[in-house]
Design a protein around this motif. Structure first.
Motif, PDB file in Angstrom:
ATOM      1  N   LEU A 112      -0.142 -22.691  74.282  1.00 43.02           N
ATOM      2  CA  LEU A 112      -0.758 -23.417  73.174  1.00 43.02           C
ATOM      3  C   LEU A 112       0.300 -23.936  72.205  1.00 43.02           C
ATOM      4  CD1 LEU A 112      -3.831 -21.175  72.271  1.00 43.02           C
ATOM      5  CD2 LEU A 112      -3.898 -23.552  73.023  1.00 43.02           C
ATOM      6  N   VAL A 113       1.274 -23.087  71.894  1.00 43.32           N
ATOM      7  CA  VAL A 113       2.355 -23.488  70.982  1.00 43.32           C
ATOM      8  C   VAL A 113       3.160 -24.624  71.597  1.00 43.32           C
ATOM      9  CG1 VAL A 113       4.516 -22.722  69.912  1.00 43.32           C
ATOM     10  CG2 VAL A 113       2.480 -21.266  69.803  1.00 43.32           C
ATOM     11  N   ARG A 114       3.556 -24.477  72.867  1.00 42.95           N
ATOM     12  CA  ARG A 114       4.342 -25.524  73.527  1.00 42.95           C
ATOM     13  C   ARG A 114       3.567 -26.843  73.597  1.00 42.95           C
ATOM     14  NH1 ARG A 114       5.943 -21.073  76.691  1.00 42.95           N
ATOM     15  NH2 ARG A 114       4.383 -21.579  78.253  1.00 42.95           N
ATOM     16  N   GLY A 115       2.242 -26.768  73.727  1.00 46.01           N
ATOM     17  CA  GLY A 115       1.407 -27.969  73.786  1.00 46.01           C
ATOM     18  C   GLY A 115       1.362 -28.735  72.477  1.00 46.01           C
ATOM     19  N   ARG A 116       1.704 -28.084  71.378  1.00 47.49           N
ATOM     20  CA  ARG A 116       1.715 -28.727  70.061  1.00 47.49           C
ATOM     21  C   ARG A 116       3.110 -29.173  69.642  1.00 47.49           C
ATOM     22  NH1 ARG A 116      -2.807 -28.140  66.531  1.00 47.49           N
ATOM     23  NH2 ARG A 116      -4.569 -27.680  67.877  1.00 47.49           N
ATOM     24  N   MET A 117       4.091 -28.968  70.484  1.00 49.46           N
ATOM     25  CA  MET A 117       5.463 -29.356  70.155  1.00 49.46           C
ATOM     26  C   MET A 117       5.651 -30.835  70.487  1.00 49.46           C
ATOM     27  SD  MET A 117       7.239 -25.895  71.540  1.00 49.46           S
ATOM     28  CE  MET A 117       8.906 -26.085  71.002  1.00 49.46           C
ATOM     29  N   PRO A 118       6.498 -31.525  69.738  1.00 53.43           N
ATOM     30  CA  PRO A 118       7.358 -30.990  68.688  1.00 53.43           C
ATOM     31  C   PRO A 118       6.579 -30.820  67.383  1.00 53.43           C
ATOM     32  CG  PRO A 118       7.793 -33.319  68.926  1.00 53.43           C
ATOM     33  CD  PRO A 118       6.762 -32.941  69.974  1.00 53.43           C
ATOM     34  N   ALA A 119       6.866 -29.744  66.719  1.00 55.63           N
ATOM     35  CA  ALA A 119       6.290 -29.462  65.404  1.00 55.63           C
ATOM     36  C   ALA A 119       7.191 -28.444  64.727  1.00 55.63           C
ATOM     37  CB  ALA A 119       4.877 -28.908  65.543  1.00 55.63           C
ATOM     38  N   ARG A 120       7.065 -28.365  63.420  1.00 58.03           N
ATOM     39  CA  ARG A 120       7.856 -27.395  62.662  1.00 58.03           C
ATOM     40  C   ARG A 120       7.278 -25.998  62.862  1.00 58.03           C
ATOM     41  NH1 ARG A 120      10.828 -29.981  58.238  1.00 58.03           N
ATOM     42  NH2 ARG A 120      10.800 -27.922  57.289  1.00 58.03           N
ATOM     43  N   HIS A 121       8.140 -25.008  62.696  1.00 57.39           N
ATOM     44  CA  HIS A 121       7.756 -23.607  62.870  1.00 57.39           C
ATOM     45  C   HIS A 121       6.468 -23.279  62.109  1.00 57.39           C
ATOM     46  CE1 HIS A 121       8.760 -19.234  63.396  1.00 57.39           C
ATOM     47  NE2 HIS A 121       7.966 -19.170  62.342  1.00 57.39           N
ATOM     48  N   MET A 122       6.451 -23.563  60.811  1.00 55.89           N
ATOM     49  CA  MET A 122       5.297 -23.178  59.997  1.00 55.89           C
ATOM     50  C   MET A 122       4.051 -24.006  60.312  1.00 55.89           C
ATOM     51  SD  MET A 122       6.154 -20.457  58.578  1.00 55.89           S
ATOM     52  CE  MET A 122       4.656 -20.229  57.643  1.00 55.89           C
ATOM     53  N   GLU A 123       4.211 -25.204  60.842  1.00 57.86           N
ATOM     54  CA  GLU A 123       3.051 -25.976  61.297  1.00 57.86           C
ATOM     55  C   GLU A 123       2.400 -25.290  62.492  1.00 57.86           C
ATOM     56  OE1 GLU A 123       4.560 -30.461  60.042  1.00 57.86           O
ATOM     57  OE2 GLU A 123       4.990 -29.721  62.054  1.00 57.86           O
ATOM     58  N   LEU A 124       3.224 -24.763  63.375  1.00 58.45           N
ATOM     59  CA  LEU A 124       2.707 -24.050  64.547  1.00 58.45           C
ATOM     60  C   LEU A 124       2.038 -22.744  64.137  1.00 58.45           C
ATOM     61  CD1 LEU A 124       5.750 -24.768  66.869  1.00 58.45           C
ATOM     62  CD2 LEU A 124       3.458 -25.762  67.075  1.00 58.45           C
ATOM     63  N   VAL A 125       2.639 -22.030  63.190  1.00 59.14           N
ATOM     64  CA  VAL A 125       2.033 -20.800  62.673  1.00 59.14           C
ATOM     65  C   VAL A 125       0.673 -21.128  62.051  1.00 59.14           C
ATOM     66  CG1 VAL A 125       2.254 -18.991  60.917  1.00 59.14           C
ATOM     67  CG2 VAL A 125       4.227 -19.590  62.337  1.00 59.14           C
ATOM     68  N   ALA A 126       0.628 -22.175  61.238  1.00 57.82           N
ATOM     69  CA  ALA A 126      -0.624 -22.577  60.585  1.00 57.82           C
ATOM     70  C   ALA A 126      -1.700 -22.940  61.607  1.00 57.82           C
ATOM     71  CB  ALA A 126      -0.368 -23.744  59.639  1.00 57.82           C
ATOM     72  N   MET A 127      -1.311 -23.577  62.704  1.00 60.13           N
ATOM     73  CA  MET A 127      -2.265 -23.937  63.749  1.00 60.13           C
ATOM     74  C   MET A 127      -2.878 -22.685  64.369  1.00 60.13           C
ATOM     75  SD  MET A 127      -2.450 -23.957  67.422  1.00 60.13           S
ATOM     76  CE  MET A 127      -0.759 -23.919  67.954  1.00 60.13           C
ATOM     77  N   LEU A 128      -2.069 -21.694  64.691  1.00 53.94           N
ATOM     78  CA  LEU A 128      -2.599 -20.466  65.285  1.00 53.94           C
ATOM     79  C   LEU A 128      -3.524 -19.744  64.309  1.00 53.94           C
ATOM     80  CD1 LEU A 128       0.549 -19.077  67.155  1.00 53.94           C
ATOM     81  CD2 LEU A 128      -1.506 -20.065  68.180  1.00 53.94           C
ATOM     82  N   LYS A 129      -3.164 -19.755  63.049  1.00 50.14           N
ATOM     83  CA  LYS A 129      -3.987 -19.103  62.035  1.00 50.14           C
ATOM     84  C   LYS A 129      -5.314 -19.839  61.839  1.00 50.14           C
ATOM     85  CE  LYS A 129      -1.806 -17.745  58.282  1.00 50.14           C
ATOM     86  NZ  LYS A 129      -0.863 -17.743  57.135  1.00 50.14           N
ATOM     87  N   ALA A 130      -5.253 -21.156  61.677  1.00 49.79           N
ATOM     88  CA  ALA A 130      -6.454 -21.943  61.379  1.00 49.79           C
ATOM     89  C   ALA A 130      -7.371 -22.103  62.593  1.00 49.79           C
ATOM     90  CB  ALA A 130      -6.053 -23.321  60.856  1.00 49.79           C
TER      91      ALA A 130
END
Length: 70
Positions: A30-48
């Motif tokens: 899931l994280v790799r599928g949202r790249m490229p993105a900033r670290h905290m954007e990826l964290v926010a995606m998992l949280k939200a």
């Protein structure tokens, strides 16, 4: 031996799998599928999007980015 204990972000993985019911490989995908993105954007995606706690989300993102060499 104490030296064999898992350290760093991977130490969260058993708890993440138990808490959220998905293997770490799926979370990393899931994280790799949202790249490229900033670290905290990826964290926010998992949280939200997945209701993940900050520490667990941060551990997955940090470990995934480290594997990618970022």
């Amino acid at each position: 031996m104490a030296d064999d204990k898992i350290k760093g972000p991977a130490s969260y993985f058993p708890s993440i799998e138990k808490t959220y019911g998905r293997p770490i490989a799926e979370w990393k995908a899931l994280v790799r599928g949202r790249m490229p993105a900033r670290h905290m954007e990826l964290v926010a995606m998992l949280k939200a999007d997945h209701g993940m706690g900050h520490g667990h989300a941060n551990a997955i993102v940090a470990h995934t980015l480290a594997e990618q060499g970022e």
